[in-house]
Design an enzyme around this catalytic site. Structure first.
Site, mmCIF file in Angstrom:
data_model
loop_
_atom_site.group_PDB
_atom_site.id
_atom_site.type_symbol
_atom_site.label_atom_id
_atom_site.label_comp_id
_atom_site.label_asym_id
_atom_site.label_seq_id
_atom_site.Cartn_x
_atom_site.Cartn_y
_atom_site.Cartn_z
ATOM 1 N N TRP A 1 0.822 -1.214 0.000
ATOM 2 C CA TRP A 1 0.000 0.000 0.000
ATOM 3 C C TRP A 1 0.848 1.253 0.000
ATOM 4 C CZ3 TRP A 1 -3.994 -0.840 -2.359
ATOM 5 C CH2 TRP A 1 -4.813 -1.931 -2.122
ATOM 6 N N ASP B 1 -12.001 -7.226 10.197
ATOM 7 C CA ASP B 1 -11.304 -8.438 9.739
ATOM 8 C C ASP B 1 -11.524 -9.537 10.767
ATOM 9 O OD1 ASP B 1 -9.257 -10.277 8.608
ATOM 10 O OD2 ASP B 1 -8.589 -8.504 7.521
ATOM 11 N N GLY C 1 -14.530 -9.588 13.252
ATOM 12 C CA GLY C 1 -15.752 -10.263 12.817
ATOM 13 C C GLY C 1 -15.513 -11.036 11.531
ATOM 14 N N ASP C 2 -16.483 -11.893 11.235
ATOM 15 C CA ASP C 2 -16.466 -12.660 9.984
ATOM 16 C C ASP C 2 -17.569 -12.068 9.121
ATOM 17 O OD1 ASP C 2 -17.211 -14.542 8.004
ATOM 18 O OD2 ASP C 2 -16.350 -16.179 9.174
ATOM 19 N N PHE C 3 -17.195 -11.495 7.972
ATOM 20 C CA PHE C 3 -18.217 -10.774 7.205
ATOM 21 C C PHE C 3 -19.296 -11.677 6.609
ATOM 22 C CE2 PHE C 3 -14.275 -10.125 4.360
ATOM 23 C CZ PHE C 3 -14.464 -11.289 3.613
ATOM 24 N N HIS D 1 -11.345 -11.683 -5.081
ATOM 25 C CA HIS D 1 -10.694 -12.590 -6.058
ATOM 26 C C HIS D 1 -10.450 -13.992 -5.489
ATOM 27 C CE1 HIS D 1 -6.210 -11.404 -5.069
ATOM 28 N NE2 HIS D 1 -6.920 -11.612 -3.985
HETATM 29 C C1 LIG Z 1 -5.630 -10.671 0.727
HETATM 30 S S1 LIG Z 1 -6.074 -10.123 2.274
HETATM 31 C C2 LIG Z 1 -6.361 -8.443 1.799
HETATM 32 C C3 LIG Z 1 -6.048 -7.517 2.894
HETATM 33 C C4 LIG Z 1 -6.263 -6.062 2.536
HETATM 34 N N1 LIG Z 1 -7.633 -5.805 2.116
HETATM 35 C C5 LIG Z 1 -5.280 -5.662 1.469
HETATM 36 O O1 LIG Z 1 -5.663 -5.568 0.291
HETATM 37 O O2 LIG Z 1 -4.125 -5.467 1.823
HETATM 38 C C6 LIG Z 1 -7.695 -10.710 2.639
HETATM 39 C C7 LIG Z 1 -8.151 -10.273 4.017
HETATM 40 O O3 LIG Z 1 -9.510 -10.688 4.168
HETATM 41 C C8 LIG Z 1 -9.653 -11.188 5.475
HETATM 42 N N2 LIG Z 1 -10.789 -12.105 5.492
HETATM 43 C C9 LIG Z 1 -10.901 -13.287 4.837
HETATM 44 N N3 LIG Z 1 -12.102 -13.850 5.094
HETATM 45 C C10 LIG Z 1 -12.745 -12.991 5.942
HETATM 46 C C11 LIG Z 1 -14.022 -13.029 6.569
HETATM 47 N N4 LIG Z 1 -14.863 -14.055 6.383
HETATM 48 N N5 LIG Z 1 -14.393 -11.991 7.362
HETATM 49 C C12 LIG Z 1 -13.537 -10.944 7.563
HETATM 50 N N6 LIG Z 1 -12.296 -10.851 6.978
HETATM 51 C C13 LIG Z 1 -11.912 -11.872 6.180
HETATM 52 C C14 LIG Z 1 -8.331 -11.889 5.751
HETATM 53 O O4 LIG Z 1 -8.125 -12.097 7.133
HETATM 54 C C15 LIG Z 1 -7.345 -10.908 5.132
HETATM 55 O O5 LIG Z 1 -6.928 -9.907 6.022
#
Ligand SMILES: C[S@@+](CC[C@H](N)C(=O)[O-])C[C@H]1O[C@@H](n2cnc3c(N)ncnc32)[C@H](O)[C@@H]1O
Length: 228
Positions: free
Chosen positions: A45, A91, A116-118, A136
């Site tokens: 970033w 997250d 949380g888990d979205f 993706h």
């Molecule tokens: C590839 S990383 C991207 C992180 C950030 N958005 C970036 O682009 O740098 C994917 C993120 O989604 C989070 N994630 C995956 N499944 C999730 C869920 N069910 N609820 C919340 N976060 C989730 C992971 O923990 C991780 O931090």
């Protein structure tokens, strides 16, 4: 361009598998892995963040939620460009706890972390949702489920900003196609074209979809929710 960041990025590419596990939300809670991952995304970033957050004028949105926002690196970039906004980084608990344990989370009073888990838990209401490098790894049905949930929680007049490495030409040998191959092979997702993402966004209820090619390997697409 910060060459130190580029060098740092290189050293992490040797351990891709656990990154895929983190990306998919299937990582173990190893603090060392979380620390490495947090450093990895922060480097990214620092290089690409400005182009991504300025792809559209987002200054009218004050209450932001970065879904899957990890350690808050993109949130930090966001408030550096839009200092009057505040960002909830949402997250999985293991990611947020891990980032805090290794002191890799962003510290700023305008950035708040919510575990949380979205898919399972409520998500906060917001004017703008950022979903970067998350869809993706998801198959279509999960993308739609997530985007519908975001649409329902989004304030009227709000929007969602998707940031991914979108496919432009399915025959070239560029980064999006390479990532597409990795995503198809290792996750249930894939890289998508702007047209495919537009369909997903409209299916979830968003309208006035626009995309911007940033010139970096990450592009942005925005969908808006009408003022009621
Ligand atoms: C590839 S990383 C991207 C992180 C950030 N958005 C970036 O682009 O740098 C994917 C993120 O989604 C989070 N994630 C995956 N499944 C999730 C869920 N069910 N609820 C919340 N976060 C989730 C992971 O923990 C991780 O931090």
């Amino acid at each position: 361009m910060h060459y130190g960041d580029v060098n740092s990025l290189g050293k992490y590419t040797k351990s891709q598998w656990w990154q895929v596990k983190i990306i998919s939300g299937k990582a173990t809670s190893s603090t060392e892995q979380t620390a490495m991952y947090a450093e990895f995304v922060t480097c990214g970033w620092n290089i690409f963040g400005n182009d991504v957050v300025t792809a559209f004028d987002l200054s009218s949105f004050k209450n932001i939620c970065d879904l899957g926002g990890a350690s808050g690196a993109l949130a930090k970039k966001f408030i550096s460009v839009y200092p009057e906004s505040r960002v909830t980084v949402y997250d999985l608990p293991k990611m947020i706890k891990g980032a805090k344990q290794c002191n890799m989370h962003v510290k700023d009073p305008r950035i708040y972390f919510q575990e949380g888990d979205f898919f399972q838990d409520p998500i906060p209401s917001a004017d703008l949702y950022i979903i970067a490098r998350v869809t993706h790894v998801l198959p279509e049905e999960n993308c739609i489920e997530l985007l519908r949930k975001v649409y329902a929680a989004c304030n009227p007049g709000g929007a969602v900003l998707l940031v991914e490495s979108f496919l432009k030409d399915t025959t070239d040998a560029g980064v999006p196609n390479l990532l597409n191959f990795i995503m198809l092979f290792l996750t249930g997702g894939k890289e998508r074209t702007f047209e495919e993402v537009t369909i997903l966004l409209e299916n979830a209820g968003f309208q006035d979809v626009e995309f911007k090619i940033t010139g970096t390997y990450l592009d942005a697409i925005i969908g808006r929710k009408a003022l009621e």
